[in-house]
Design a protein around this motif. Structure first.
Motif, PDB file in Angstrom:
ATOM      1  N   LYS A 230      85.647  47.450  28.946  1.00 54.16           N
ATOM      2  CA  LYS A 230      84.371  47.527  28.235  1.00 54.16           C
ATOM      3  C   LYS A 230      83.207  47.488  29.219  1.00 54.16           C
TER       4      LYS A 230
ATOM      5  N   LEU B 184      80.587  47.050  21.146  1.00 51.50           N
ATOM      6  CA  LEU B 184      81.839  46.320  21.010  1.00 51.50           C
ATOM      7  C   LEU B 184      81.542  44.828  20.882  1.00 51.50           C
TER       8      LEU B 184
ATOM      9  N   PHE C 102      79.622  49.914  24.867  1.00 48.81           N
ATOM     10  CA  PHE C 102      80.855  50.685  24.818  1.00 48.81           C
ATOM     11  C   PHE C 102      80.465  52.150  24.862  1.00 48.81           C
TER      12      PHE C 102
END
Length: 274
Positions: free
Chosen positions: A177, A234, A245
């Protein structure tokens, strides 16, 4: 006696190399029979399979560039070339046990090389080839399944992925991420009456242990009423932290789920969407 045994062995090799054996051959990944668009075949006593089908079922992302094919999964990067027995594995040369070739617009590669490259064992029994990925482990605990939930206007659908290779591949996408972020100004798990600027929950992902207990949870939120590649955020529910993200990463997860469904690794747990 030695001549008799030699003759039997030669007959066995001839049998498994024959078209009949190739036609009956099955490839199973974690006990699931994989349906190939182009059937696997024996070439010089090597099991040859379509590259994309086997690689994606082992959790690898496949990309083409000219005559080169790149396979990527976690910390492994493999580059193959057509008509060449030399591949590059994380920048180092590696010799294939058979030369890749084209059949019906599919590149055929030796199964054992691909499987072992991605930490899988290969077994043979009669006309069945079994490929077993190593169990996916988080913090010393085996992951049994990945459940994900998608909300719709009138309900939701919960599905479960049981293939270790798929689960690991999806987890590593989440694990890569972006940077930490503040929560969106407006976000919701409902898709009813969304307004411009709202982030809606486009997927809830729950990694489960062998007893069905949650080990790690991620929520994906997508910007509503956006054009092109929408903004994606995210939320790591385990850490209680928001992250940036990317939409391509979101698409990669979606592609793995779709492929898992096509190959029998996806089960619907509940469906309340009319």
């Amino acid at each position: 006696m030695k001549k008799v045994l030699t003759g039997i062995f030669a007959a066995f090799i001839l049998a498994i190399s024959s078209p009949a054996y190739a036609a009956d051959m099955q490839i199973k990944v974690e006990g699931i029979t994989i349906a190939f668009a182009v059937k696997p075949e024996m070439k010089n006593n090597r099991t040859m399979v379509p590259l994309r089908f086997i690689s994606e079922n082992l959790g690898a992302k496949v990309t083409w560039s000219g005559s080169e094919v790149t396979l990527a999964k976690s910390d492994m990067l493999v580059i193959l070339k057509l008509k060449s027995r030399t591949a590059m594995k994380n920048g180092k040369p590696a010799l294939l046990d058979a030369t890749p070739y084209i059949k019906n617009d599919r590149i055929m590669v030796p199964l054992r090389f691909i499987a072992e490259t991605f930490n899988c064992s290969v077994g043979f029994r009669n006309s069945t080839v079994s490929v077993e990925p190593a169990p996916f482990v988080l913090d010393g605990v085996k992951v049994k399944a990945l459940q994900y939930e998608v909300n719709y206007t009138m309900g939701s659908i919960v599905k479960e992925i049981n293939g270790s290779a798929y689960i690991e591949a999806i987890y590593h996408i989440f694990d890569n991420k972006g940077s930490k972020s503040n929560p969106p100004a407006s976000y919701t798990s409902s898709v009813i009456e969304l307004t411009r600027g709202d982030y809606y929950m486009s997927g809830k992902f729950d990694f489960l242990d062998q007893k069905g207990n949650s080990m790690k949870q991620f929520y994906l939120y997508t910007l509503s009423h956006s054009e092109g590649n929408p903004s994606v955020m995210l939320y790591d529910a385990t850490e209680k932290q928001w992250y940036s993200f990317t939409y391509p990463a979101f698409q990669s997860i979606d592609q793995f789920i779709e492929t898992a469904g096509k190959n029998g690794f996806l089960t619907t747990i509940s469906d309340t969407n009319p």
